[in-house]
Design a protein around this motif. Sequence first.
Motif, mmCIF file in Angstrom:
data_model
loop_
_atom_site.group_PDB
_atom_site.id
_atom_site.type_symbol
_atom_site.label_atom_id
_atom_site.label_comp_id
_atom_site.label_asym_id
_atom_site.label_seq_id
_atom_site.Cartn_x
_atom_site.Cartn_y
_atom_site.Cartn_z
ATOM 1 N N LYS A 180 -7.703 -2.660 0.939
ATOM 2 C CA LYS A 180 -8.043 -3.409 -0.283
ATOM 3 C C LYS A 180 -8.555 -2.458 -1.370
ATOM 4 C CE LYS A 180 -11.697 -5.503 -2.578
ATOM 5 N NZ LYS A 180 -13.013 -4.941 -2.985
ATOM 6 N N SER A 181 -9.487 -1.564 -1.008
ATOM 7 C CA SER A 181 -10.037 -0.620 -1.990
ATOM 8 C C SER A 181 -8.963 0.327 -2.503
ATOM 9 C CB SER A 181 -11.183 0.179 -1.371
ATOM 10 O OG SER A 181 -12.278 -0.655 -1.112
ATOM 11 N N GLU A 182 -8.061 0.767 -1.610
ATOM 12 C CA GLU A 182 -6.983 1.669 -2.026
ATOM 13 C C GLU A 182 -6.040 0.973 -3.004
ATOM 14 O OE1 GLU A 182 -3.551 4.600 -0.120
ATOM 15 O OE2 GLU A 182 -4.901 3.490 1.210
ATOM 16 N N LEU A 183 -5.708 -0.291 -2.725
ATOM 17 C CA LEU A 183 -4.840 -1.050 -3.634
ATOM 18 C C LEU A 183 -5.497 -1.212 -5.008
ATOM 19 C CD1 LEU A 183 -3.531 -3.855 -1.245
ATOM 20 C CD2 LEU A 183 -2.110 -2.156 -2.423
ATOM 21 N N GLU A 184 -6.783 -1.561 -5.034
ATOM 22 C CA GLU A 184 -7.485 -1.750 -6.310
ATOM 23 C C GLU A 184 -7.580 -0.450 -7.091
ATOM 24 O OE1 GLU A 184 -10.448 -5.567 -5.572
ATOM 25 O OE2 GLU A 184 -11.216 -3.549 -5.167
ATOM 26 N N ASP A 185 -7.972 0.639 -6.398
ATOM 27 C CA ASP A 185 -8.140 1.914 -7.099
ATOM 28 C C ASP A 185 -6.810 2.459 -7.620
ATOM 29 O OD1 ASP A 185 -10.829 1.820 -6.737
ATOM 30 O OD2 ASP A 185 -10.960 3.381 -5.209
ATOM 31 N N LEU A 186 -5.752 2.333 -6.805
ATOM 32 C CA LEU A 186 -4.444 2.823 -7.261
ATOM 33 C C LEU A 186 -3.905 1.985 -8.414
ATOM 34 C CD1 LEU A 186 -2.664 3.726 -3.892
ATOM 35 C CD2 LEU A 186 -3.429 5.304 -5.667
ATOM 36 N N SER A 187 -4.104 0.661 -8.359
ATOM 37 C CA SER A 187 -3.641 -0.194 -9.471
ATOM 38 C C SER A 187 -4.387 0.161 -10.751
ATOM 39 C CB SER A 187 -3.823 -1.671 -9.127
ATOM 40 O OG SER A 187 -5.187 -1.996 -8.967
ATOM 41 N N LEU A 188 -5.690 0.442 -10.634
ATOM 42 C CA LEU A 188 -6.459 0.859 -11.817
ATOM 43 C C LEU A 188 -5.964 2.215 -12.318
ATOM 44 C CD1 LEU A 188 -8.880 0.297 -13.712
ATOM 45 C CD2 LEU A 188 -10.298 1.589 -12.109
ATOM 46 N N LYS A 189 -5.681 3.100 -11.392
ATOM 47 C CA LYS A 189 -5.205 4.442 -11.748
ATOM 48 C C LYS A 189 -3.912 4.381 -12.554
ATOM 49 C CE LYS A 189 -3.845 8.774 -9.469
ATOM 50 N NZ LYS A 189 -3.685 9.432 -8.148
ATOM 51 N N LYS A 193 6.304 0.429 -12.451
ATOM 52 C CA LYS A 193 5.027 0.865 -11.871
ATOM 53 C C LYS A 193 3.900 -0.073 -12.275
ATOM 54 C CE LYS A 193 3.384 5.348 -11.789
ATOM 55 N NZ LYS A 193 2.810 6.568 -12.404
ATOM 56 N N LEU A 194 3.878 -0.480 -13.538
ATOM 57 C CA LEU A 194 2.847 -1.405 -14.027
ATOM 58 C C LEU A 194 2.981 -2.776 -13.354
ATOM 59 C CD1 LEU A 194 2.708 -0.618 -17.858
ATOM 60 C CD2 LEU A 194 0.960 -0.134 -16.155
ATOM 61 N N GLU A 195 4.229 -3.234 -13.185
ATOM 62 C CA GLU A 195 4.447 -4.541 -12.563
ATOM 63 C C GLU A 195 3.962 -4.549 -11.120
ATOM 64 O OE1 GLU A 195 8.116 -7.664 -11.652
ATOM 65 O OE2 GLU A 195 8.427 -5.985 -13.032
ATOM 66 N N VAL A 196 4.288 -3.483 -10.381
ATOM 67 C CA VAL A 196 3.849 -3.354 -8.990
ATOM 68 C C VAL A 196 2.319 -3.291 -8.916
ATOM 69 C CG1 VAL A 196 3.816 -1.766 -7.022
ATOM 70 C CG2 VAL A 196 5.964 -2.304 -8.146
ATOM 71 N N VAL A 233 0.849 -1.195 0.000
ATOM 72 C CA VAL A 233 0.000 0.000 0.000
ATOM 73 C C VAL A 233 0.887 1.249 0.000
ATOM 74 C CG1 VAL A 233 -1.652 1.362 1.343
ATOM 75 C CG2 VAL A 233 -1.974 -1.105 1.119
ATOM 76 N N ASN A 234 1.891 1.272 0.864
ATOM 77 C CA ASN A 234 2.788 2.423 0.954
ATOM 78 C C ASN A 234 3.570 2.627 -0.346
ATOM 79 O OD1 ASN A 234 4.055 4.593 2.322
ATOM 80 N ND2 ASN A 234 5.840 3.303 2.721
ATOM 81 N N LEU A 235 4.048 1.520 -0.921
ATOM 82 C CA LEU A 235 4.798 1.610 -2.181
ATOM 83 C C LEU A 235 3.921 2.190 -3.288
ATOM 84 C CD1 LEU A 235 7.417 1.016 -3.736
ATOM 85 C CD2 LEU A 235 6.555 -1.306 -4.137
ATOM 86 N N MET A 236 2.660 1.733 -3.343
ATOM 87 C CA MET A 236 1.721 2.236 -4.364
ATOM 88 C C MET A 236 1.494 3.742 -4.197
ATOM 89 S SD MET A 236 0.608 -0.225 -6.438
ATOM 90 C CE MET A 236 -1.084 0.062 -6.941
ATOM 91 N N ARG A 237 1.496 4.216 -2.960
ATOM 92 C CA ARG A 237 1.326 5.649 -2.720
ATOM 93 C C ARG A 237 2.549 6.439 -3.197
ATOM 94 N NH1 ARG A 237 -0.747 5.443 3.600
ATOM 95 N NH2 ARG A 237 -2.839 4.560 3.217
ATOM 96 N N GLN A 238 3.734 5.847 -3.030
ATOM 97 C CA GLN A 238 4.976 6.576 -3.293
ATOM 98 C C GLN A 238 5.341 6.663 -4.776
ATOM 99 O OE1 GLN A 238 6.247 8.152 -0.696
ATOM 100 N NE2 GLN A 238 4.685 7.128 0.567
#
Length: 690
Positions: free
Chosen positions: A147-156, A123-126, A108-113
């Motif tokens: 969970k929602s943050e991970l899904e939304d950030l991956s979609l973003k 970025k795509l692989e992560v 989650v933290n990595l996705m934010r950074q």
Amino acid sequence: MAEKFAFTYEERKRMASQTAEILTEEIGLKGDAIEAVQLIPDIEEGNIALDEVEQKYGASVARILHGLNRIQQLYDKNPAVESENFRNLLLSFAEDMRVILIMIANRVNLMRQIRDTENVEAKLEVSQEAAYLYAPLAHKLGLYKLKSELEDLSLKYMEHDAYYHIREKLSATKAARDAYIDRFIKPVEQKMMEAGIRCHIKGRTKSIHSIWQKMQKQKCPFEGVYDLFAIRIIIDCPLEQEKMQCWQAYSIITDMYQPNPKRLRDWLSVPKSNGYESLHITVLGPEQKWVEVQIRTERMDEIAERGVAAHWRYKGVKGETGLDEWLTNIRTMLEHADGLDAMDQFKMELYEDEVFVFTPAGDLWKFPAGATVLDFAYHIHSKLGNQCTGGRISGKVVPIRYELKSGDQVEILTSTNQKPRQEWLNIVKTSRAKSKIRLALKETQVKDGLFAKEMLERKFRNRKIEQDDSIMFNVIRKMGYKEVSDFYKAIADGVLDTNDVLDKFLELRGKEAVVTGDNQARSASEFELDESKIAGLNQQVNDDVLVIDRNLKGLDYQLAKCCSPIYGDDVFGFVTVNGGIKIHRCDCPNAPELRRRFGYRIVKAKWSGKGSSQYSIALRVIGNDDIGIVNNLTSIISKEEKLVLRSINIDSHDGLFSGNIVVMLEDTSRLEALIKKLRTVKGVKQVDRI
């Protein structure tokens, strides 16, 4: 994974603190887990070795870091993270359950950074890993916000345009959506209050990721997703009144708004296997809009919110019972006050019955515990298995009996001189390997058998003895072999001497007479005509006559049951060992074998007479399971003159029916006409004579 972005030591220290904050605030972890996270940058930098951690910080911190290190090694092998096997291997590598929770928080933290990073590929692989692996794990654990943050950030990151398109649409419609939810809820609250049902009602908008999934699945634009939000009615009542009040609330809702019966989901009467209880109904609300309504009690809502509901399982992400139980145990520990202390002693015992190993190319495969190098070889290819002499694991040569361990990278060693052996069946664990070994052994046996047969035939030719199959079969039986293949295998293995076989053949030939005399067609003139014996198996009158061989009539014959010949069929006669004659159709399934092995017993036969006897004929009928189709079939048969329906047996499955119809009729012309009529019945796909 963070190393792909080349963060500095200071940045990694800062990120470790941020991960620790997520663990504390969102998950509730503290103590050893937080200390382990803070040490990760120092271990990566080489400031402290894993061996030193246990001395300075204790066994628990060392165990967590050891688990994280093993998972890092797993990543280095670069398997496909979207595979179910990878998830299972990752979990089996995490010796302490806190390792999984740290991984989720770290991701989650990595996705934010990485929002503004220029390394698009990393970025795509992560992001892909977040969607396939970490989001489902977080959901199962009840960590819905993460969970929602991970899904939304991956979609973003993966579908940038789609993400912002949906976000803008949601922002533009928020006021109208909130107003609509309010208009829907207020009259429902009033009705519930009048009925004496204590509850609170809330509306929730779906996440951007779930809306995008709906758009993909239904192939529609944003405006086509009607269930952008759901209404949840949560009832406060005693345990014994739960079902009654839920159904009462359901009755009130469906009286107020028209329900869609196809969208009713009753997990109240029969809860899901994971414990989820709720009533889901979709109703036509104000302004003719479809709205999903979920009805449950405070207890049910608490169970669902704690993660037991495991929505990810029935939304396409497969799970396994052992995994579910283990993850639920984690959440239970987190919920209880003493759970954090108990976690120090908790170790995973998941997937003890499975091992996960790598090919030299890095592909990941799952095997049952106890599987060997030979199992691995046969899993790749039959030829590799047949020639396997051992394997090489971590540079060390191991025998074919070596039992695989999770994380092994296996290379198969072969030799062209190697051949499968019977004892290999006791070495392998998988049914796939066993069946391939049996097949290889059988093929070897067939080759050896052909060689032995050829050797025996050569012996016969050398001694100028004419071989006779019928006597040869007797030789095989007399020498104690039930199967011909076993007989020839014994010759190939040197257990049986070909000279002994020839001696036995000559002995039996001297004792047994070849089928001649009364059993041959040429001597059938010695038969006396007996009118009482002219009836066939199903014949009722004497109008049908079979002319056998040289215009001989009145012979004792039977119609073969294997092909059920009737008047008009092309037929031939077969002289049996007791002197009688069996009549077969020329297209009988057994005809080629009879002609090949017993050509001297075949006699010509043809029908004469009027063709007025009746014969029992079975028909196979297949078609769509439509209403009245059986009546239509039987109606056609009953209308046919001189045609009797003996039996009908129909089975139905998955919208299709198949069955057998037995009728009595006179000849092939009537049979062909009947088949043609039955094929015209609507819904009938196939009609064939059995």
